[in-house]
Design an enzyme around this catalytic site. Structure first.
Site, PDB file in Angstrom:
ATOM      1  CD1 TRP A 153      21.003  82.862  45.539  1.00  0.00           C
ATOM      2  CD2 TRP A 153      18.862  83.430  45.276  1.00  0.00           C
ATOM      3  NE1 TRP A 153      20.237  81.805  45.972  1.00  0.00           N
ATOM      4  CE2 TRP A 153      18.901  82.124  45.813  1.00  0.00           C
ATOM      5  CE3 TRP A 153      17.610  83.981  45.024  1.00  0.00           C
ATOM      6  CZ2 TRP A 153      17.767  81.368  46.125  1.00  0.00           C
ATOM      7  CZ3 TRP A 153      16.467  83.227  45.316  1.00  0.00           C
ATOM      8  CH2 TRP A 153      16.553  81.942  45.865  1.00  0.00           C
ATOM      9  CG  ASP A 154      22.049  83.613  49.925  1.00  0.00           C
ATOM     10  OD1 ASP A 154      22.085  83.263  48.737  1.00  0.00           O
ATOM     11  OD2 ASP A 154      22.379  82.869  50.861  1.00  0.00           O
TER      12      ASP A 154
ATOM     13  CD  GLU B 189      22.391  75.359  44.939  1.00  0.00           C
ATOM     14  OE1 GLU B 189      22.850  74.720  45.906  1.00  0.00           O
ATOM     15  OE2 GLU B 189      22.777  76.509  44.633  1.00  0.00           O
TER      16      GLU B 189
ATOM     17  CE  LYS C 165      20.978  73.022  49.000  1.00  0.00           C
ATOM     18  NZ  LYS C 165      22.084  73.681  48.303  1.00  0.00           N
ATOM     19  CD  GLN C 166      17.614  76.576  47.760  1.00  0.00           C
ATOM     20  OE1 GLN C 166      18.595  75.862  47.626  1.00  0.00           O
ATOM     21  NE2 GLN C 166      17.686  77.869  47.962  1.00  0.00           N
TER      22      GLN C 166
END
Ligand code: BGC
Length: 768
Positions: A356-357, A487, A600-601
């Site tokens: 998906w990046d 994640e 995480k993000q």
């Protein structure tokens, strides 16, 4: 590792030989040209630690899945971009002793990645039996003829007299470190070695991709061309030509190796030898200097359009150029069969596959820095995978044309095999839908919707409709068992970001349906037929979900909740961690990570960034203040989003801290993993943090809008943007912003909140 590489605006430089850093530097100094790429392995033999990596765009191997517990729905294989035959090799012998930096005394050592002209150069001196020799090795992968690679390897003797030999070779005996079953991925087809011309042809097992590599060389002594005796060597997986000369003290021998690298993606396999030879001979005839000249001219042109100039901060300047350089050498956008893997051509991790990046982080970069077709090609790539996405969803129990795009893919088939991601990290579908919106609003190419976009949106919307269920307890639709972008939490209920993407996709699809019905009724009828779409029934269901989808919210704190159970977790902050425990993914058990609140993000913040026009300053700030301290940024995709939001809400120091983290993530190895390869896809995020963050660019009311907020320490910032046929140059200094309309017709934009007309060839200013 901060400070290992010298900070220069146009180059990455390493001084001194650091064998412990070899794999990290092999990633940092990688080269590519869209069609092929490679880690910065040495040309001569090296027996120290090294990750060999030489990759060919679109050529992959389906490595049979290896998991502990097989779950229905797992893919049979993980597609891997594979380490291809090594064409850079040149063995060097000095009086019969093989040069190997792992074994000899290296007196000085310097390597440089020159980003302005696109080459890699190593210079070092080594001592052989008390005598000194200086080496200077430069190579480039031609951006002009992207099937050609060239190496110039010069050996100069200081006080050595004796025999020097060069053995250029192509070696098919290569492996992937990440091979699941220690298999060879290539089978050899043919090797031919003649005097000064050698070929190696190999085929990938199972997928049947073929590569044909052909090499030739030139040897000069003190600028005189030599034609020494050649020792030809040929095995089933290796070809070489060995030449020797006598070198006297003070003399310099220059060895030039030219290689053509062809693949069956672009050539008929029967003609590859001949075509490879023709392409190679043309390059040899042109010669090193002319090839380099045309190659560096492509870079000059790339920089003329895509450079970002930061004045007053060399670390920041080097960081952004490194990111732009890597993006431009990984993907040129010419071929809609290709995409961009998270590591590009710099390592094995992530298999070189599409994530998906691309939609979330790269489409914005290419939209503004490359012709429209480049982003269109990336979108069409997904359109062509729609049937596979429908099959993929079917395998998981969805029906009636619901599409779930894979988490990781080469050819449209899912390759990921961890249930919590493969089955649950479904927000990727939303990113693919959003990219269609992003592309059409930026370019104005609404024909894309009737041609391709709507069909994809219908498939994705059908998936979202089936993926939610009605909860009697809540009197709402809920989405259970998902993994959000963070994640570090799996199998959670109602990830706010995923629910947001789902409901937005449904609304957008309704809008696009109306628009296409009106603008292209013929195309609409075709789509209806192809997809078996039932307007009344299906859109009714979608509207119901839009109206009744549950979004977790914490009333007391006034923040969107990452998921229903997020506040049950012990609330700890990233800054409270002992630095030795970071990154936590290398120091904590997975169980501990999953139970912690550490993120995480960007997750909720990813949603606020994506739909920023829906959230005012207070809402954005409250959520940022809540989530930023809990985020460890252990995904490369995270700091850029935080940097943009920090710029938006007036936290310049935070924005700058996060900018350095994203732009120098690899150069300073923040996450202690650069040896595995570079974070290519997050480099689009770095670009966004400058242009969207500090440049304050947005699309508002269908126009480009700029509200710059430059970091304190910078004296100036400038960049160029392609937008609907215009090339705009934005220049910012401490007191004003100037926008020039360099190419194209008249346009309108919003500058610091006011609508301005910008005529062709003119400029506008605003005070800051
Ligand atoms: C991130 C994903 C990303 C992948 C590839 C993972 O670490 O969590 O969001 O798609 O890397 O970049």
């Amino acid at each position: 590792m901060n400070g290992h590489y010298i900070k220069e605006p146009w180059s990455i430089i390493e001084e001194g030989f650091h064998p412990g850093m070899q794999e990290a530097s092999e990633s940092i100094f990688s080269l590519g040209n869209g069609l092929m790429g490679q880690r910065a392995n040495f040309e001569e033999r090296y027996t120290g630690e090294s990750l060999q990596g030489n990759y060919l765009a679109g050529v992959y191997y389906p490595d049979k899945t290896r998991v502990g517990w097989w779950k229905n729905g797992y893919p049979e294989y993980f597609a891997k971009v594979l380490n291809a035959p090594n064409w850079i090799g040149i063995d060097v012998e000095i009086d019969g002793v093989q040069l190997d930096l792992h074994k000899c005394e290296v007196v000085d050592f310097r390597r440089e990645l020159n980003m302005q002209q696109g080459y890699l150069e190593r210079r070092f001196t080594f001592v052989n039996k008390g005598k000194k020799l200086h080496i200077s090795a430069r190579r480039f992968l031609s951006m002009k003829r992207n099937e050609i690679g060239v190496i110039r390897y010069a050996v100069k003797s200081e006080d050595f007299s004796g025999t020097l030999s060069f053995t250029p070779y192509i070696d098919g005996n290569v492996v992937n470190r990440d091979s699941n079953y220690d298999e060879q991925f290539w089978e050899m087809m043919d090797t031919r070695s003649g005097k000064n011309l050698a070929h190696l042809k190999a085929r990938t097992r199972k997928t049947g991709f073929i590569t044909c590599m052909t090499m030739a060389y030139q040897l000069c002594l003190d600028e005189k061309i030599l034609g020494p005796e050649v020792e030809v060597s040929e095995r089933s997986d290796y070809v070489s030509n060995r030449v020797s000369l006598e070198l006297e003290a003070g003399q310099e021998a220059v060895f030039l190796k030219y290689v053509s690298v062809l693949t069956s993606l672009n050539h008929d396999q029967e003609k590859m030898h001949e075509e490879g030879e023709v392409i190679l001979q043309e390059a040899v005839k042109l010669g090193y200097a002319a090839l380099f000249q045309e190659h560096s001219a492509v870079w000059e042109n790339n920089w003329a359009h895509s450079d970002i100039i930061i004045e007053g901060d060399t670390a920041a300047q080097q960081g952004i150029r490194f990111n732009i350089f890597q993006l431009k050498q990984t993907y040129t956008g010419r071929d809609e069969r290709l995409n961009i893997g998270p590591k590009g051509f710099t390592g094995e991790k992530y298999g070189g596959s599409t994530y998906w990046d691309t939609e979330a982080y790269l489409i914005p970069f290419y939209l503004s820095t490359a012709p429209e077709e480049v982003s269109r090609n990336l979108l069409v790539y997904r359109y062509k995978h729609l049937q596979k996405a429908i099959e993929n969803a079917k395998k998981l129990g969805f029906n009636q044309g619901a599409a779930l795009y894979p988490m990781v893919t080469m050819n449209g088939e899912e390759c990921h095999n961890e249930w919590e991601i493969t089955f649950e990290e479904i927000h990727r579908n939303g990113a693919i839908a959003y990219a269609i919106y992003n592309y059409t609003r930026y370019t104005g190419d609404s024909d894309y919707l009737a041609e391709y976009g709507l069909e994809v949106l219908i498939g994705i919307s059908r998936f979202w409709r089936q993926r939610v269920n009605w909860s009697d307890v809540r009197g709402k639709y809920v989405m259970l068992g998902v993994t959000g972008p963070n994640e570090y939490e799996n199998n959670v209920n109602n990830n706010w970001y995923t629910n947001k993407m789902a409901s937005w996709t449904l609304s957008y699809t309704l809008e696009v349906l109306e628009a296409v019905m009106e603008s292209s009724p013929g195309a609409y009828d075709e789509i209806k037929k192809r997809t078996g779409f039932n307007f009344k029934e299906e859109t009714g269901g979608w509207k119901d979900v839009i109206e009744h989808l549950h979004f977790p919210y914490d009333e007391k704190k006034g923040v969107f909740l990452q998921q229903d159970g997020y506040m049950d977790k012990k609330q700890i902050m990233a800054d409270d961690l002992d630095p030795v425990e970071r990154p936590i993914n290398q120091n904590w058990s997975w169980d501990r990570i999953l139970r912690s609140c550490l993120i995480k993000q960007a997750d909720v913040l990813q949603g606020i960034y994506t739909f920023e026009e829906e959230y005012d300053h207070e809402v954005t700030k409250r959520n940022f203040d809540f989530y930023e301290p809990r985020t460890v940024h252990e995904s490369s995709l995270s700091p850029c989003v935080h940097s943009i939001l920090a710029s938006r809400i007036g936290m310049p120091e935070k924005a700058y801290e996060m900018y350095l983290r994203t732009s120098r993530l690899d150069l300073d190895d923040y996450n202690n993993e650069v040896n595995e390869g570079l974070h290519i896809t997050s480099m689009g995020g770095t670009w966004m943090s400058v242009v969207y963050g500090f440049g304050g660019m947005k699309i508002r009311e269908g126009m480009l809008s700029f509200e710059p907020r430059m970091p304190e320490g910078w004296k100036g910032l400038s960049f160029k943007i392609y937008h609907r046929g215009c090339t705009l140059k934005v220049s910012i200094d401490k007191s004003k912003v100037k926008i020039e309309n360099l190419v194209g017709g008249d346009t309108e934009l919003l500058l610091c909140g006011s609508k301005v007309e910008l005529k062709a060839g003119r400029m506008v200013f605003a005070d800051l």
